[in-house]
Design an enzyme around this catalytic site. Structure first.
Site, PDB file in Angstrom:
ATOM      1  N   LEU A  99      22.988 -88.265 -11.812  1.00  0.00           N
ATOM      2  CA  LEU A  99      23.808 -88.136 -13.008  1.00  0.00           C
ATOM      3  C   LEU A  99      24.393 -89.449 -13.511  1.00  0.00           C
ATOM      4  O   LEU A  99      24.720 -89.561 -14.693  1.00  0.00           O
ATOM      5  CB  LEU A  99      24.964 -87.158 -12.749  1.00  0.00           C
ATOM      6  CG  LEU A  99      24.579 -85.764 -12.247  1.00  0.00           C
ATOM      7  CD1 LEU A  99      25.827 -84.903 -12.107  1.00  0.00           C
ATOM      8  CD2 LEU A  99      23.571 -85.114 -13.176  1.00  0.00           C
ATOM      9  N   GLY A 100      24.549 -90.413 -12.644  1.00  0.00           N
ATOM     10  CA  GLY A 100      25.194 -91.639 -13.072  1.00  0.00           C
ATOM     11  C   GLY A 100      24.938 -92.806 -12.146  1.00  0.00           C
ATOM     12  O   GLY A 100      24.182 -92.709 -11.178  1.00  0.00           O
ATOM     13  N   ILE A 147      25.973-100.742  -7.810  1.00  0.00           N
ATOM     14  CA  ILE A 147      25.888-100.751  -6.342  1.00  0.00           C
ATOM     15  C   ILE A 147      25.220 -99.482  -5.833  1.00  0.00           C
ATOM     16  O   ILE A 147      24.809 -99.409  -4.675  1.00  0.00           O
ATOM     17  CB  ILE A 147      27.284-100.903  -5.698  1.00  0.00           C
ATOM     18  CG1 ILE A 147      28.210 -99.741  -6.107  1.00  0.00           C
ATOM     19  CG2 ILE A 147      27.901-102.241  -6.077  1.00  0.00           C
ATOM     20  CD1 ILE A 147      29.528 -99.727  -5.338  1.00  0.00           C
ATOM     21  N   ASP A 158      27.905 -80.700  -1.922  1.00  0.00           N
ATOM     22  CA  ASP A 158      26.810 -81.667  -2.073  1.00  0.00           C
ATOM     23  C   ASP A 158      26.887 -82.730  -0.974  1.00  0.00           C
ATOM     24  O   ASP A 158      26.984 -83.926  -1.259  1.00  0.00           O
ATOM     25  CB  ASP A 158      26.909 -82.326  -3.458  1.00  0.00           C
ATOM     26  CG  ASP A 158      25.617 -83.006  -3.880  1.00  0.00           C
ATOM     27  OD1 ASP A 158      24.567 -82.695  -3.281  1.00  0.00           O
ATOM     28  OD2 ASP A 158      25.642 -83.838  -4.798  1.00  0.00           O
ATOM     29  N   ALA A 163      22.358 -92.453  -8.843  1.00  0.00           N
ATOM     30  CA  ALA A 163      21.767 -91.183  -8.439  1.00  0.00           C
ATOM     31  C   ALA A 163      21.379 -90.371  -9.671  1.00  0.00           C
ATOM     32  O   ALA A 163      21.087 -90.927 -10.734  1.00  0.00           O
ATOM     33  CB  ALA A 163      22.736 -90.417  -7.544  1.00  0.00           C
TER      34      ALA A 163
END
Length: 349
Positions: free
Chosen positions: A148-149, A143, A335, A146
């Site tokens: 890193l994952g 869904i 972040d 980004a």
């Protein structure tokens, strides 16, 4: 290098006849380009309809932005992180770059189908039987994705009514970090040597600045970021600081005011996903699934009935949350790009 011709062409085309900076037209209209005091006025008038040349220039800038975003994607996670930061600084980039750069926040290409399931099983420890015994209805299409994952939906087998979000780390991430960070460390060292040679080493509070030193601190943080056990602990502490439990319920808050008394729960105006610490690992983070609308998606917010007064309240709550993080909790999210901020639309509000 691939971007350079498009960037130069986008700039030069505006100086051709019919462009926003048409030099021949400006020469012929000489007096119109001077103000009453005799000074030069702004060349481009934003109220004037775009010309054919300006549209061509805009299309070239859009193509350049797409090339830049795709280039960051090919370079890998660290560079996608840089792109995410740049995507929040719209004043630094051409307007046409906004859409391509924003894809780096939560729409990075990801694995799906059997590859996604294999990635999730590997992140869960590599035991397929254990994974199947823990989760059911695994959604093999992410869904969101980004740097890193990527995030997948699933249900807990013991509690079928509970929908969870599985944040699955990309494969070989540490190996990629090892190579990229080693290269960046060499660059930082070269910059320090050049600065020393050129006599341009700066000082902060009487201490010489060192790019290697700055990079070393950043390196430590970056490696911690790919350990999802750390992220789970941070998310749990964050939720307790605001007094928010599973399902957005109010729980006892751990933060104290200046008077030493516990602050009230923020559950009435804020939501943070509950983290299943016992199911999370170094490479997979299991969280409560909280449907929301990306905070920068104006069209979806409008369609969901979010009014101007609602947006003002959201802005106040966001500022309130960060002031509480900085001034009271002394523990804050670093972040806050739009991909990490969502608006939960409930039946009551």
């Amino acid at each position: 290098l691939r971007m350079a011709p498009y960037a130069i062409a986008a700039r030069m085309i505006n100086y051709l006849p019919g462009g926003d900076y048409d030099l021949i037209r400006r020469f012929k209209e000489g007096d119109d380009s001077r103000n009453e005091e005799g000074g030069s006025t702004k060349i481009k008038d934003d109220n004037v309809a775009p010309t054919k040349r300006s549209k061509q220039s805009s299309n070239l800038r859009l193509h350049t932005g797409t090339l830049f975003a795709n280039g960051l994607l090919r370079l890998g996670p660290l560079y996608i992180k840089i792109g995410q930061i740049l995507s929040c600084r719209k004043e630094l980039l051409p307007t046409e770059w906004t859409a391509p750069m924003e894809t780096l926040q939560d729409r990075v290409p990801a694995k799906s189908g059997r590859e996604a399931l294999d990635l999730a099983v590997e992140a869960f420890g590599g035991d397929d039987a254990k994974f199947q015994a823990t989760f059911t209805d695994f959604g093999d299409v992410p869904i969101a994705a980004a740097s890193l994952g990527q995030v997948h939906l699933a249900r807990l087998r013991e509690e079928p009514d509970v929908m969870v979000a599985l944040k699955v780390q990309r494969s070989r991430l540490k190996d990629i970090y090892d190579k990229d960070l080693a290269l960046m460390n060499k660059i930082a060292k070269a910059v320090d040597v050049f600065s020393e040679f050129a006599g341009t080493v700066g000082e902060v509070g009487g201490v010489k600045t060192s790019w290697q030193g700055i990079f070393k601190d950043a390196e430590t943080i970056l490696y911690r970021e790919i350990n999802y056990n750390d992220e789970a602990d941070n998310a749990i502490r964050f939720a307790k600081d605001f007094g928010i439990g599973l399902g957005g319920t109010a729980i006892e808050c751990t933060s104290e005011g200046l008077d030493g008394k516990r602050l009230p729960s923020a559950a009435g105006w804020m939501r943070t996903p509950y983290v299943y610490k016992d199911l999370s690992t170094e490479k997979i983070l299991v969280m409560e699934y909280v449907p929301s609308i990306k905070i920068s998606n104006a069209d979806e917010l409008r369609d969901a009935g979010v009014s101007l007064s609602d947006k003002e309240e959201l802005a106040e709550n966001l500022a309130r949350a960060y002031l509480r993080q900085f001034c009271v909790n002394k523990f804050f999210s670093t972040d806050p790009h739009p991909g990490n901020l969502g608006v939960e639309v409930t039946q009551n509000n």
